[in-house]
Design an enzyme around this catalytic site. Structure first.
Site, PDB file in Angstrom:
ATOM      1  N   ASP A   8       0.822  -1.158   0.137  1.00  0.00           N
ATOM      2  CA  ASP A   8       0.091   0.072   0.103  1.00  0.00           C
ATOM      3  C   ASP A   8       0.927   1.413   0.041  1.00  0.00           C
ATOM      4  O   ASP A   8       2.143   1.010  -0.236  1.00  0.00           O
ATOM      5  CB  ASP A   8      -0.878   0.017   1.160  1.00  0.00           C
ATOM      6  N   HIS A   9       0.456   2.410   0.293  1.00  0.00           N
ATOM      7  CA  HIS A   9       1.066   3.691   0.197  1.00  0.00           C
ATOM      8  C   HIS A   9       2.328   3.615   1.184  1.00  0.00           C
ATOM      9  O   HIS A   9       3.340   4.253   1.066  1.00  0.00           O
ATOM     10  CB  HIS A   9       0.137   4.890   0.503  1.00  0.00           C
ATOM     11  N   GLY A  66       1.987  -0.897   6.283  1.00  0.00           N
ATOM     12  CA  GLY A  66       2.719  -0.052   7.383  1.00  0.00           C
ATOM     13  C   GLY A  66       3.132  -1.028   8.591  1.00  0.00           C
ATOM     14  O   GLY A  66       4.214  -1.057   9.108  1.00  0.00           O
ATOM     15  N   GLY A  68       2.276  -4.300   8.190  1.00  0.00           N
ATOM     16  CA  GLY A  68       2.119  -6.008   7.895  1.00  0.00           C
ATOM     17  C   GLY A  68       1.208  -6.547   8.004  1.00  0.00           C
ATOM     18  O   GLY A  68       0.817  -7.553   7.366  1.00  0.00           O
ATOM     19  N   ASN A  99       7.366 -22.642   8.289  1.00  0.00           N
ATOM     20  CA  ASN A  99       6.161 -22.328   7.982  1.00  0.00           C
ATOM     21  C   ASN A  99       5.950 -22.374   6.375  1.00  0.00           C
ATOM     22  O   ASN A  99       4.994 -22.220   5.853  1.00  0.00           O
ATOM     23  CB  ASN A  99       5.564 -20.840   8.234  1.00  0.00           C
ATOM     24  N   ARG A 132       8.475 -32.739  10.494  1.00  0.00           N
ATOM     25  CA  ARG A 132       7.467 -32.429  11.343  1.00  0.00           C
ATOM     26  C   ARG A 132       6.548 -31.193  10.968  1.00  0.00           C
ATOM     27  O   ARG A 132       5.425 -30.719  11.195  1.00  0.00           O
ATOM     28  CB  ARG A 132       7.720 -32.150  12.793  1.00  0.00           C
ATOM     29  N   HIS A 133       7.254 -30.167  10.317  1.00  0.00           N
ATOM     30  CA  HIS A 133       6.854 -28.695   9.779  1.00  0.00           C
ATOM     31  C   HIS A 133       5.954 -29.000   8.708  1.00  0.00           C
ATOM     32  O   HIS A 133       4.732 -28.326   8.619  1.00  0.00           O
ATOM     33  CB  HIS A 133       7.622 -27.868   9.572  1.00  0.00           C
TER      34      HIS A 133
HETATM   35  C1  RB5 Z   1      -2.088   2.499   6.587  1.00  0.00           C
HETATM   36  O1  RB5 Z   1      -2.143   3.719   7.225  1.00  0.00           O
HETATM   37  C2  RB5 Z   1      -2.021   1.345   7.446  1.00  0.00           C
HETATM   38  O2  RB5 Z   1      -3.065   1.254   8.030  1.00  0.00           O
HETATM   39  C3  RB5 Z   1      -1.554   0.042   6.836  1.00  0.00           C
HETATM   40  O3  RB5 Z   1      -0.385   0.366   5.996  1.00  0.00           O
HETATM   41  C4  RB5 Z   1      -1.398  -1.061   7.449  1.00  0.00           C
HETATM   42  O4  RB5 Z   1      -0.392  -0.834   8.487  1.00  0.00           O
HETATM   43  C5  RB5 Z   1      -2.298  -1.787   7.748  1.00  0.00           C
HETATM   44  O5  RB5 Z   1      -2.279  -3.101   8.284  1.00  0.00           O
END
Ligand code: RB5
Length: 142
Positions: A8-9, A66, A68, A99, A132-133
């Site tokens: 995202d941004h 932001g 994750g 994992n 086992r994983h």
């Molecule tokens: C964006 O502000 C933020 O919410 C996004 O990047 C993320 O952290 C969401 O989980």
């Protein structure tokens, strides 16, 4: 490897730099956006990446937002996706070794770019341990 990547941004800057890093290492990269710094909704990009990994269009994926968490929560709704959130190299190693995460998710607002690169390198180089994983992974899907 053919690697899909999205953000995202909040993850855009690291995504842009990671694309250059991965291309420099000889990987193929498919960019699923965003390509704008305008505020956007992480599921719009996570679903595109999730579809590509689940269908085999790409071998694996990398996602950044932001914290994750938005990316990881969305990606893990896709059957066949194991999106693992990592914030240091030890976790990036374990998320593949234990994992078998086929998507590495990173919290761009809480790790340095240098750490993000080291995590990507570690996750790519680490082999799944199996045994086992594998048994535990086989119990995940509903
Ligand atoms: C964006 O502000 C933020 O919410 C996004 O990047 C993320 O952290 C969401 O989980």
């Amino acid at each position: 490897m053919k690697i899909g990547i999205c953000s995202d941004h909040a993850g855009l800057d690291y995504k842009t730099r990671l694309i250059a890093y991965l291309l420099g290492k000889g990987h193929q990269v498919v960019n699923f956006g965003t390509d704008s710094s305008e505020s956007c909704d992480y599921p719009d990009f996570a679903h595109r990446l999730g579809n590509a990994v689940a269908s085999g269009d790409v071998d694996a994926g990398i996602a950044l937002c932001g914290t994750g968490n938005g990316m990881a929560i969305t990606l893990n709704h896709h059957h066949g996706i194991r999106a693992g959130l990592a914030w240091n190299t030890e976790i990036a190693r374990l998320v593949k070794e234990h994992n078998n995460a086929n998507v590495l998710v990173m919290p761009a607002r809480f790790v340095s770019y240098r750490m993000a690169v080291m995590m990507v390198r570690t996750w790519i180089e680490t082999e799944f341990a199996g045994g086992r994983h594998q048994r535990r992974i086989d119990k995940i899907e509903l």
